[in-house]
Design a protein around this motif. Sequence first.
Motif, short mmCIF file in Angstrom:
data_model
loop_
_atom_site.label_atom_id
_atom_site.label_comp_id
_atom_site.label_asym_id
_atom_site.label_seq_id
_atom_site.Cartn_x
_atom_site.Cartn_y
_atom_site.Cartn_z
N UNK A 161 -4.95 22.26 7.06
CA UNK A 161 -5.56 21.70 5.85
C UNK A 161 -5.26 22.46 4.57
N UNK A 162 -4.06 23.01 4.46
CA UNK A 162 -3.71 23.68 3.21
C UNK A 162 -2.40 23.14 2.67
N UNK A 163 -2.22 23.29 1.40
CA UNK A 163 -1.00 22.82 0.75
C UNK A 163 0.10 23.87 0.92
N UNK A 164 1.32 23.48 0.59
CA UNK A 164 2.43 24.43 0.64
C UNK A 164 2.17 25.60 -0.31
N UNK A 165 1.63 25.28 -1.47
CA UNK A 165 1.35 26.33 -2.47
C UNK A 165 0.31 27.31 -1.94
N UNK A 166 -0.74 26.78 -1.32
CA UNK A 166 -1.78 27.65 -0.77
C UNK A 166 -1.23 28.54 0.34
N UNK A 176 9.31 28.07 -2.24
CA UNK A 176 10.61 27.42 -2.00
C UNK A 176 11.04 27.57 -0.55
N UNK A 177 10.83 28.76 0.03
CA UNK A 177 11.20 28.98 1.43
C UNK A 177 10.39 28.07 2.35
N UNK A 178 9.10 27.96 2.09
CA UNK A 178 8.25 27.10 2.91
C UNK A 178 8.72 25.66 2.83
N UNK A 179 9.04 25.20 1.62
CA UNK A 179 9.54 23.84 1.45
C UNK A 179 10.83 23.63 2.23
N UNK A 180 11.71 24.60 2.19
CA UNK A 180 13.00 24.47 2.88
C UNK A 180 12.83 24.53 4.40
N UNK A 181 11.89 25.34 4.88
CA UNK A 181 11.62 25.36 6.32
C UNK A 181 11.10 23.99 6.78
N UNK A 182 10.19 23.42 5.99
CA UNK A 182 9.58 22.14 6.38
C UNK A 182 10.58 20.99 6.31
N UNK A 183 11.54 21.07 5.43
CA UNK A 183 12.54 20.00 5.28
C UNK A 183 13.79 20.24 6.13
N UNK A 184 13.75 21.32 6.92
CA UNK A 184 14.88 21.70 7.78
C UNK A 184 16.13 22.06 6.99
N UNK A 185 15.96 22.42 5.73
CA UNK A 185 17.09 22.88 4.93
C UNK A 185 17.32 24.38 5.14
N UNK A 186 16.39 25.02 5.82
CA UNK A 186 16.48 26.44 6.14
C UNK A 186 15.87 26.61 7.53
N UNK A 187 16.56 27.33 8.39
CA UNK A 187 16.14 27.46 9.79
C UNK A 187 15.11 28.57 9.95
N UNK A 188 13.88 28.18 10.27
CA UNK A 188 12.82 29.17 10.43
C UNK A 188 13.09 30.11 11.60
N UNK A 189 13.90 29.65 12.56
CA UNK A 189 14.24 30.50 13.70
C UNK A 189 15.06 31.72 13.28
N UNK A 190 15.68 31.62 12.09
CA UNK A 190 16.51 32.72 11.59
C UNK A 190 15.80 33.53 10.51
N UNK A 191 14.52 33.20 10.28
CA UNK A 191 13.74 33.94 9.29
C UNK A 191 13.42 35.33 9.82
N UNK A 192 13.10 36.22 8.91
CA UNK A 192 12.74 37.57 9.34
C UNK A 192 11.43 37.52 10.12
N UNK A 193 11.30 38.46 11.05
CA UNK A 193 10.08 38.53 11.85
C UNK A 193 8.86 38.72 10.97
N UNK A 194 9.03 39.47 9.88
CA UNK A 194 7.92 39.73 8.97
C UNK A 194 7.44 38.43 8.31
N UNK A 195 8.40 37.59 7.90
CA UNK A 195 8.04 36.32 7.27
C UNK A 195 7.31 35.41 8.25
N UNK A 196 7.83 35.30 9.46
CA UNK A 196 7.19 34.44 10.47
C UNK A 196 5.81 34.97 10.81
#
Length: 213
Positions: A161-166, A176-196
């Motif tokens: 129940x939260x927005x991308x901004x929240x 921007x990273x969250x938007x790209x992960x959600x749109x599959x323009x950036x692979x979350x599987x390759x994100x840093x462990x810290x970000x995940x």
Amino acid sequence: MMTRAYQEIYVSKAQSALGDAFDYAVNDCSIPGNDFVKLFTASSMSKRMENGEPACLAGKSGIEIVIEVIAETKGEELRVKPQEHFRRSREYWIGWAVAYYQWYSGRGYGDIFRGFSFADLQKMYGILHETDITKFVDIAESRMKECFPETNIKRIRMAYGCTQKELAERSGVSLRSIQMYEQRNKNINKASADSVYCLAKALGCKMEDLIEK
């Protein structure tokens, strides 16, 4: 709890307005349903309704909506007098049901009409027009998931129940990273462990829940 497109007090008005709009456009103005769908979704009116602008949801009749859509998209002035209808038409039900689902899901009208053609909705009328709106919602949700399979991060975020901004503010991961992960323009599987880790912590889930299989 899912965040709705706008306040619930406007839902019935939005349904009536869009129902009247489809009825007037198709049955009075003789605009083919598929054509009106294209014009409506291309217009600023659809975006304003999605955003919950009270001036559109509660301040305009279905006829006024059609007149504005045609003026904006085709540069033409409609002068067709609406006919008196003694019962709600199939086209009215289409606009009425789609307006409810747009509010419920928060999806754009463009996406909804990419999932359902006007002909699809016409066929559904006979089965669903006398049932509870939740039946249409269930079918629409299944269709949308087939047409637009959501990433795990988007599905979990919406369920949370939260927005991308929240989410960006809570996690420290850029919007921007969250938007790209959600749109599959950036692979979350390759994100840093810290970000995940930060995203998972903000969403109250496990890191592996966000990884795409």
